[in-house]
Design an enzyme around this catalytic site. Structure first.
Site, mmCIF file in Angstrom:
data_model
loop_
_atom_site.group_PDB
_atom_site.id
_atom_site.type_symbol
_atom_site.label_atom_id
_atom_site.label_comp_id
_atom_site.label_asym_id
_atom_site.label_seq_id
_atom_site.Cartn_x
_atom_site.Cartn_y
_atom_site.Cartn_z
ATOM 1 N N ASP A 1 -7.228 4.987 20.603
ATOM 2 C CA ASP A 1 -5.971 4.466 20.050
ATOM 3 C C ASP A 1 -5.650 3.076 20.572
ATOM 4 O O ASP A 1 -5.332 2.166 19.826
ATOM 5 C CB ASP A 1 -4.804 5.433 20.336
HETATM 6 C C1 LIG Z 1 10.557 -5.457 34.345
HETATM 7 C C2 LIG Z 1 9.597 -4.982 33.318
HETATM 8 C C3 LIG Z 1 8.402 -4.341 33.870
HETATM 9 C C4 LIG Z 1 7.553 -3.641 32.852
HETATM 10 C C5 LIG Z 1 6.658 -2.685 33.548
HETATM 11 C C6 LIG Z 1 5.741 -1.956 32.628
HETATM 12 C C7 LIG Z 1 5.132 -0.795 33.335
HETATM 13 C C8 LIG Z 1 4.337 0.071 32.429
HETATM 14 C C9 LIG Z 1 4.713 1.469 32.633
HETATM 15 C C10 LIG Z 1 4.461 2.447 31.796
HETATM 16 C C11 LIG Z 1 3.650 2.265 30.589
HETATM 17 C C12 LIG Z 1 4.095 3.213 29.529
HETATM 18 C C13 LIG Z 1 3.250 2.986 28.321
HETATM 19 C C14 LIG Z 1 3.689 3.740 27.121
HETATM 20 C C15 LIG Z 1 3.116 5.107 27.018
HETATM 21 C C16 LIG Z 1 1.666 5.175 26.775
HETATM 22 C C17 LIG Z 1 1.194 6.592 26.643
HETATM 23 C C18 LIG Z 1 -0.274 6.633 26.852
HETATM 24 O O1 LIG Z 1 -0.709 6.520 27.962
HETATM 25 N N1 LIG Z 1 -1.049 6.793 25.793
HETATM 26 C C19 LIG Z 1 -2.497 6.765 25.888
HETATM 27 C C20 LIG Z 1 -3.073 8.008 25.230
HETATM 28 O O2 LIG Z 1 -2.746 8.093 23.918
HETATM 29 C C21 LIG Z 1 -2.993 5.514 25.220
HETATM 30 O O3 LIG Z 1 -4.374 5.502 25.205
HETATM 31 C C22 LIG Z 1 -2.468 4.321 25.934
HETATM 32 C C23 LIG Z 1 -1.871 3.373 25.318
HETATM 33 C C24 LIG Z 1 -1.231 2.153 25.898
HETATM 34 C C25 LIG Z 1 -1.156 1.925 27.346
HETATM 35 C C26 LIG Z 1 -0.252 0.781 27.647
HETATM 36 C C27 LIG Z 1 -0.271 0.392 29.066
HETATM 37 C C28 LIG Z 1 0.955 -0.334 29.506
HETATM 38 C C29 LIG Z 1 0.790 -1.787 29.548
HETATM 39 C C30 LIG Z 1 1.751 -2.390 30.481
HETATM 40 C C31 LIG Z 1 1.911 -3.821 30.211
HETATM 41 C C32 LIG Z 1 2.935 -4.431 31.076
HETATM 42 C C33 LIG Z 1 3.526 -5.625 30.442
HETATM 43 C C34 LIG Z 1 4.688 -6.109 31.204
HETATM 44 C C35 LIG Z 1 5.528 -7.011 30.392
HETATM 45 C C36 LIG Z 1 6.771 -7.435 31.071
HETATM 46 O O1 UDX Z 2 -12.685 17.174 21.782
HETATM 47 C C1 UDX Z 2 -11.721 16.869 21.083
HETATM 48 C C2 UDX Z 2 -10.453 16.654 21.603
HETATM 49 C C3 UDX Z 2 -9.419 16.377 20.752
HETATM 50 N N1 UDX Z 2 -9.625 16.270 19.428
HETATM 51 C C4 UDX Z 2 -8.495 15.999 18.525
HETATM 52 O O2 UDX Z 2 -7.776 14.878 19.003
HETATM 53 C C5 UDX Z 2 -6.415 15.069 18.777
HETATM 54 C C6 UDX Z 2 -5.611 14.833 20.050
HETATM 55 O O3 UDX Z 2 -6.007 15.778 20.991
HETATM 56 P P1 UDX Z 2 -4.995 16.392 22.072
HETATM 57 O O4 UDX Z 2 -3.820 16.906 21.369
HETATM 58 O O5 UDX Z 2 -5.796 17.300 22.922
HETATM 59 O O6 UDX Z 2 -4.680 15.163 23.013
HETATM 60 P P2 UDX Z 2 -3.461 14.175 23.125
HETATM 61 O O7 UDX Z 2 -2.290 14.534 22.334
HETATM 62 O O8 UDX Z 2 -3.271 13.971 24.529
HETATM 63 O O9 UDX Z 2 -4.132 12.907 22.446
HETATM 64 C C7 UDX Z 2 -3.756 11.602 22.714
HETATM 65 O O10 UDX Z 2 -4.404 11.126 23.870
HETATM 66 C C8 UDX Z 2 -5.712 10.685 23.808
HETATM 67 C C9 UDX Z 2 -5.898 9.717 22.692
HETATM 68 O O11 UDX Z 2 -7.218 9.321 22.625
HETATM 69 C C10 UDX Z 2 -5.433 10.308 21.421
HETATM 70 O O12 UDX Z 2 -5.579 9.420 20.368
HETATM 71 C C11 UDX Z 2 -4.026 10.697 21.523
HETATM 72 O O13 UDX Z 2 -3.633 11.283 20.349
HETATM 73 C C12 UDX Z 2 -6.220 16.463 18.193
HETATM 74 O O14 UDX Z 2 -6.042 16.377 16.816
HETATM 75 C C13 UDX Z 2 -7.518 17.151 18.520
HETATM 76 O O15 UDX Z 2 -7.856 18.121 17.576
HETATM 77 C C14 UDX Z 2 -10.871 16.449 18.871
HETATM 78 O O16 UDX Z 2 -11.049 16.353 17.677
HETATM 79 N N2 UDX Z 2 -11.887 16.752 19.732
#
Ligand SMILES: CCCCCCCC/C=C\CCCCCCCC(=O)N[C@@H](CO)[C@H](O)/C=C/CCCCCCCCCCCCC
Ligand code: UDX
Length: 521
Positions: A359
């Site tokens: 993603d």
């Molecule tokens: C005074 C301001 C300071 C800002 C600090 C920012 C600290 C970051 C803290 C938390 C990040 C939360 C990110 C949102 C949730 C993401 C959920 C997630 O992990 N999803 C993963 C699985 O689906 C996905 O692969 C990840 C996606 C994105 C990750 C983004 C990383 C955060 C980037 C931080 C950038 C900081 C920029 C600061 C700007 C002021």
């Molecule tokens: O082995 C796998 C694991 C997961 N999946 C699919 O991937 C999707 C997301 O899986 P889960 O619900 O376990 O995981 P999450 O909700 O944590 O996923 C999240 O985190 C990881 C990212 O890469 C995903 O894009 C995000 O949706 C589901 O539709 C699941 O069926 C597969 O097709 N194969």
């Protein structure tokens, strides 16, 4: 404006910039407030760079106003010409003098006390923490305002999407049906009843014999007018099992937009319309902010509290930075609408199979090519039938491991973006700079933070949440306290377990399989 009784000429001493900073931050000088704040901030940075001399300072400290006033520097100080000592005219009582450390210089009649380097750094550090903390209140505020304006706002399709020119959507549904999710049938059916004129459903089931195949077949029979297909077994094109699973569906997709939608999601009739409505000509990806449906039980409350408070705050704040073109990427792929032609340019989704967080890299690729990223106005309605605290914590730990590997600077930022850790350090800073009582300040911080989170939750939920304030407080406290442990656990053990596989990430996100597991999360 400089401090009372102070000459305006000459370069500023370390006491001056500290005064500006603190006066700007905590003083009440009306219009000068912003000015002083900015100058103080700049001087703080400049001081850190130039390591300004710290031997010219003595302080009079007003606990009630939390403001520093300096007395003249010793005459030996070459850089800072001072005028006579100053005290505000209006102050009724004699002012306590805080003796910082060393005695006044020999021969000097003034009550001058010098700060050691260590003390200057202590004050500097405390100031930096207070500024960072103030920044977080701006994040709260932006999250609340942006959430209020963005979420749950109905948006009509643009002219481009009138029935003739409507953008078709290929919906990819990756399914791994073990253990069987009791809500799977209900959730999948909502895709068959979408109120959108042109779409196809591409169910991708990872393994033969998966119980979800039967459900998909039943639904296809029940809704024969919906264009739906089912692909079983996937195609191994990389390490990411979700990509491998979706690959056959991707190859068969025939529309210009691609919606990757996870198995646990429920759609409202107008959810797809809402997402497409945000796909304006300059936008390449529209994602939904993760949230949850109303479900029974404490684990469900916990999930709702997390996705509606801390997660929503950061997601909306970073999402707004995305939308404003700051190049931050916080896209979570549980529900992501993308322009297929852009992914095709990369070689299709298989090009992202080397990553586990496909993603994040989808969004990065699209963003790097100049396309915009937008958050849809409806959040993603997660409605998995199995909801457990352990599963929830493992999922957050897995996500945290992904972020640590992909965006390593979050190692520093993340813990300090959490209420408890930030509260612990900012309370120390407040004792240093404001002479506040540690516990009182910590409680004040925690209470106001939780109130801001309560407001945020009401906005994301679009009304009051389906549980009491007491349940909110308990769940909120649990989640805030567990955040640090989740982070430490993620740092301690970088192996990522996801469904039936285990993986390790290299820095910046490339994944390697570790071994196969049979445990299911
Ligand atoms: C005074 C301001 C300071 C800002 C600090 C920012 C600290 C970051 C803290 C938390 C990040 C939360 C990110 C949102 C949730 C993401 C959920 C997630 O992990 N999803 C993963 C699985 O689906 C996905 O692969 C990840 C996606 C994105 C990750 C983004 C990383 C955060 C980037 C931080 C950038 C900081 C920029 C600061 C700007 C002021
Ligand atoms: O082995 C796998 C694991 C997961 N999946 C699919 O991937 C999707 C997301 O899986 P889960 O619900 O376990 O995981 P999450 O909700 O944590 O996923 C999240 O985190 C990881 C990212 O890469 C995903 O894009 C995000 O949706 C589901 O539709 C699941 O069926 C597969 O097709 N194969």
């Amino acid at each position: 404006m400089l401090r009372p009784g102070r000459g305006a000429g000459g370069w500023l001493s370390s006491s001056d910039w500290l005064w500006l900073l603190l006066r700007g931050t905590f003083g009440s000088t009306g219009r000068n407030h912003t000015w002083a704040w900015n100058v103080g901030f700049l001087l703080l940075i400049s001081a850190a760079h130039h390591n300004l001399p710290s031997t010219t300072t003595s302080f009079l400290f007003f606990p009630t106003h939390a403001t520093f006033f300096t007395s003249p520097a010793p005459s030996s100080s070459p850089a800072v010409p001072h005028s006579s000592p100053a005290a505000p005219q209006s102050t009724p009582a004699p002012l306590p003098i805080v003796e910082v450390s060393l005695p006044a210089k020999e021969g000097s009649s003034e009550k001058s006390v010098t700060m050691t380097d260590a003390q200057v750094y202590k004050v500097l550090l405390a100031s930096a923490i207070l500024i960072f903390w103030s920044g977080f209140w701006v994040v709260h505020l932006i999250g609340i305002i942006y959430g209020y304006r963005r979420l749950h706002q109905r948006r009509a399709l643009s002219v481009e999407s009138g029935d003739q020119g409507v953008l078709g959507v290929s919906v990819l549904k990756p399914l791994v049906g073990t253990p069987m999710d009791p809500n799977l049938m209900t959730n999948l059916e909502t895709f068959f009843t979408l109120n959108y004129p042109k779409f196809e459903l591409l169910f991708c089931v990872q393994e033969e014999g998966d119980p979800s195949i039967m459900i998909v077949q039943q639904l296809m029979k029940k809704h024969p007018h919906v264009d739906a297909s089912c692909f079983i077994g996937g195609l191994e094109v990389g390490v990411n099992p979700k990509i491998n699973n979706m690959q056959p569906g991707y190859l068969a997709a025939k529309h210009e937009l691609l919606l990757v939608s996870d198995s646990g999601l429920l759609m409202k009739e107008d959810t797809l319309t809402d997402m497409v409505a945000h796909m304006t000509p300059d936008v390449g990806i529209v994602h939904q902010m993760p949230f949850t449906c109303d479900r029974k039980g404490w684990p469900a409350i916990l999930e709702k509290v997390y996705f509606g408070t801390g997660h929503a705050r950061m997601y909306l704040f970073l999402g707004l930075l995305d939308a404003l073109g700051f190049g931050v990427n916080c896209c979570t792929g549980m529900s992501c609408l993308m322009r297929k032609k852009v992914l095709d340019e990369a070689g299709g989704i298989s090009a992202f199979g080397i990553y586990l967080a496909e993603d994040y890299f989808f969004a990065k690729y699209i963003q790097d090519r100049g396309w915009g990223i937008r958050i849809a106005s409806q959040p993603a309605w997660q409605n998995a039938g199995i909801c457990r605290v352990k599963t929830f914590l493992s999922r957050l730990t897995r996500w945290c491991k992904l972020r640590i590997a992909m965006v390593p600077h979050t190692i520093l930022l993340e813990p300090f973006s959490e209420c408890m850790v930030l509260g612990l350090v900012v309370s120390w800073a407040a004792t240093v700079l404001l002479r506040a009582d540690y516990l009182t300040f910590f409680l004040f911080h925690t209470l106001t933070w939780s109130l801001a989170d309560w407001i945020m939750l009401n906005i994301v939920q679009n009304g009051p949440p389906p549980f009491s304030k007491f349940e909110f407080v308990i769940s909120w406290l649990f989640r805030e306290v567990s955040a640090l442990f989740i982070f430490l656990h993620a740092m301690w053990n970088p192996v990522i377990s996801w469904r039936t596989g285990s993986f390790k990430l290299r820095w910046w996100g490339v994944a390697e399989p570790v071994s196969s597991r049979v445990t299911v999360m």
